[in-house]
Scaffold this active site. Structure first.
Site, short mmCIF file in Angstrom:
data_model
loop_
_atom_site.label_atom_id
_atom_site.label_comp_id
_atom_site.label_asym_id
_atom_site.label_seq_id
_atom_site.Cartn_x
_atom_site.Cartn_y
_atom_site.Cartn_z
N GLY A 286 -7.73 -26.35 4.55
CA GLY A 286 -8.36 -26.76 3.30
C GLY A 286 -9.86 -26.61 3.25
CB CYS B 133 -6.92 -23.64 1.56
SG CYS B 133 -8.66 -23.39 1.12
CB CYS C 134 -9.97 -29.21 14.34
SG CYS C 134 -10.11 -28.05 13.00
CG LEU D 154 -22.67 -15.90 5.35
CD1 LEU D 154 -23.00 -16.72 4.12
CD2 LEU D 154 -23.94 -15.51 6.10
CB SER E 1 -16.33 -25.93 8.50
OG SER E 1 -16.27 -24.55 8.23
CD GLU F 15 0.19 -26.38 11.61
OE1 GLU F 15 1.37 -26.10 11.83
OE2 GLU F 15 -0.72 -25.54 11.63
CB CYS G 200 -10.32 -16.61 3.24
SG CYS G 200 -11.54 -17.77 2.59
CB CYS H 191 -7.58 -18.06 6.24
SG CYS H 191 -7.19 -19.81 6.45
N1 SAH Z 1 -12.18 -24.08 4.53
C1 SAH Z 1 -13.24 -24.32 5.43
C2 SAH Z 1 -12.82 -25.03 6.69
C3 SAH Z 1 -11.52 -24.64 7.32
S1 SAH Z 1 -11.38 -22.97 7.90
C4 SAH Z 1 -13.95 -23.04 5.77
O1 SAH Z 1 -13.41 -21.98 5.51
O2 SAH Z 1 -15.05 -23.14 6.30
C5 SAH Z 1 -12.13 -23.08 9.50
C6 SAH Z 1 -12.77 -21.81 10.01
O3 SAH Z 1 -11.78 -20.90 10.49
C7 SAH Z 1 -13.57 -21.07 8.97
O4 SAH Z 1 -14.82 -20.70 9.48
C8 SAH Z 1 -12.69 -19.86 8.73
O5 SAH Z 1 -13.42 -18.79 8.24
C9 SAH Z 1 -12.11 -19.60 10.08
N2 SAH Z 1 -10.93 -18.74 10.05
C10 SAH Z 1 -10.01 -18.65 9.07
N3 SAH Z 1 -9.06 -17.75 9.41
C11 SAH Z 1 -9.39 -17.27 10.63
C12 SAH Z 1 -8.79 -16.33 11.50
N4 SAH Z 1 -7.65 -15.72 11.20
N5 SAH Z 1 -9.40 -16.07 12.68
C13 SAH Z 1 -10.55 -16.73 13.01
N6 SAH Z 1 -11.15 -17.63 12.22
C14 SAH Z 1 -10.58 -17.90 11.04
FE1 SF4 Z 2 -9.42 -22.06 2.81
FE2 SF4 Z 2 -11.19 -22.01 4.84
FE3 SF4 Z 2 -8.82 -20.72 5.01
FE4 SF4 Z 2 -10.70 -19.80 3.37
S1 SF4 Z 2 -10.84 -19.94 5.62
S2 SF4 Z 2 -8.50 -20.01 2.88
S3 SF4 Z 2 -11.61 -21.70 2.65
S4 SF4 Z 2 -9.12 -22.91 4.87
#
Ligand code: SAH
Ligand code: SF4
Length: 340
Positions: A157, A106, A99, A213, A189, A85, A110, A113
């Site tokens: 990713g 990934c 974006c 972070l 990012s 996407e 996390c 996510c």
């Molecule tokens: N993997 C990289 C880039 C893609 S994620 C990273 O984690 O930085 C893009 C952003 O979306 C990251 O800052 C991530 O922490 C945030 N994110 C992930 N899941 C989220 C959610 N459920 N609500 C808000 N932000 C989220």
């Molecule tokens: Fe991967 Fe970023 Fe999602 Fe964490 S927040 S699972 S690093 S895409």
């Protein structure tokens, strides 16, 4: 577009080399997505290419537009059937931000996510990343809309776990002979992949860096960002310190707000103290991202509580922004990309 492969196909067919430049300009500058959109080519050549060669490595399967028309989500199919996407965001009037995804799935996982939930399918190729731009730009152009003014590597990713493809894509997007977007309009990012940050500082000192972070103590961060076990906060601090020293650039600090998890008053103290071990507050912009629902056990804090968190950081001298959540109605907001 696989430009090398195309060059080979044209050469083998005895097509003069100026045709290759015509195709390059049509695809990268004018966002042609089909051979019929390149009428300068002889009809016979177009027919041959239609049979043998796809212009884009990604194929739009579905396009969703948010109610407010400020977010557009593309679901793209890859040659092997996987789906990714890509989201266009209208953050500034008359300018779109794109974006892009760098992996199908990934591996970081996390827990908040949606992308991480299914793990990694595979890395994307440079063309699969660049062509997300070309396909989105084609969409906007065909609707007479405004242009893409910036690209953020913040889709599905972890970009630095696919560094080679990401750096190739940045080159294609910024190369004046191809798309020609300046490095200052490109942001990556990362979740804090230390070797990636070090390479990025050397290779792309003019691009922007954002660090996800989410917590400034290792115990909590190990849960929220499992890659923290490999690169704990002390190592991340060193890498960022060197990054700022080398590039003289500000770092964007992303902090997803999870009620009752990482939004207490004491967390602002920890965040502020940790950032000060890296550099002076003027080197950071803290971006608070209200949690978008992904079906897990988390919830976003109330608006008021996010504001209090922001104010405490501001009192410590930090610049803080609260991210507008665009595209939640099309599951196109941060963290909601799952390639379903
Ligand atoms: N993997 C990289 C880039 C893609 S994620 C990273 O984690 O930085 C893009 C952003 O979306 C990251 O800052 C991530 O922490 C945030 N994110 C992930 N899941 C989220 C959610 N459920 N609500 C808000 N932000 C989220
Ligand atoms: Fe991967 Fe970023 Fe999602 Fe964490 S927040 S699972 S690093 S895409």
């Amino acid at each position: 577009m696989d430009f090398k492969k195309l060059a080979g196909v044209l050469r083998e067919s005895g097509v003069p080399s100026f045709r290759l430049k015509q195709v390059r300009d049509a695809v990268y500058k004018n966002f042609a997505a089909s051979w019929d959109e390149i009428p300068v080519l002889p009809a016979q050549l177009r027919e041959k290419l239609k049979r043998d060669f796809h212009i884009h490595a990604v194929e739009p399967l579905e396009t969703l537009v948010s109610k407010k028309r400020d977010a557009i989500k593309f679901c793209f199919g890859l040659k092997d059937g996987l789906k990714i996407e890509t989201v266009l965001l209208n953050l500034l009037p008359e300018k779109w931000s794109l974006c892009v995804s760098t992996q199908a799935g990934c591996p970081v996982r996390c827990p908040f996510c949606a992308t991480g939930r299914k793990g990694l399918k595979r890395n994307l190729s440079p063309d699969e990343i660049t062509d997300q731009f070309l396909a989105a730009a084609h969409y906007l152009k065909s609707r007479g809309s405004h242009k893409i003014g910036s690209v953020i590597f913040m889709g599905m990713g972890e970009p630095f776990l696919n560094y080679d493809s990401v750096s190739e894509a940045i080159r294609a997007i910024s190369d004046p002979e191809r798309i020609g977007l300046g490095h200052r309009h490109i942001s990556v990012s990362t979740v804090g992949h230390v070797p990636g940050i070090r390479r990025f500082a050397k290779d792309f000192p003019q691009c922007n860096l954002a660090i996800s972070l989410h917590a400034a103590d290792d115990e909590l961060r190990n849960d929220l960002v499992p890659l923290n076990r490999n690169y704990p906060l002390s190592q991340l601090a060193k890498a960022l310190k060197d990054y700022i020293f080398m590039t003289k650039r500000r770092v964007f600090v992303e902090y997803v707000m999870l009620e009752g998890v990482n939004n207490s008053r004491s967390q602002t103290g920890k965040l502020n103290a940790w950032l000060r071990t890296v550099a002076a507050p003027k080197y950071f912009v803290v971006n608070l991202i209200p949690y978008n629902r992904t079906g897990g056990p988390y919830a976003a804090p109330a608006r008021e509580r996010i504001k209090i968190f922001a104010e405490l950081l501001e009192k410590a001298g930090l610049e803080v922004t609260i991210r507008k959540s665009l595209g939640a109605d099309i599951s196109g907001a941060c963290g909601q990309l799952a390639g379903r």
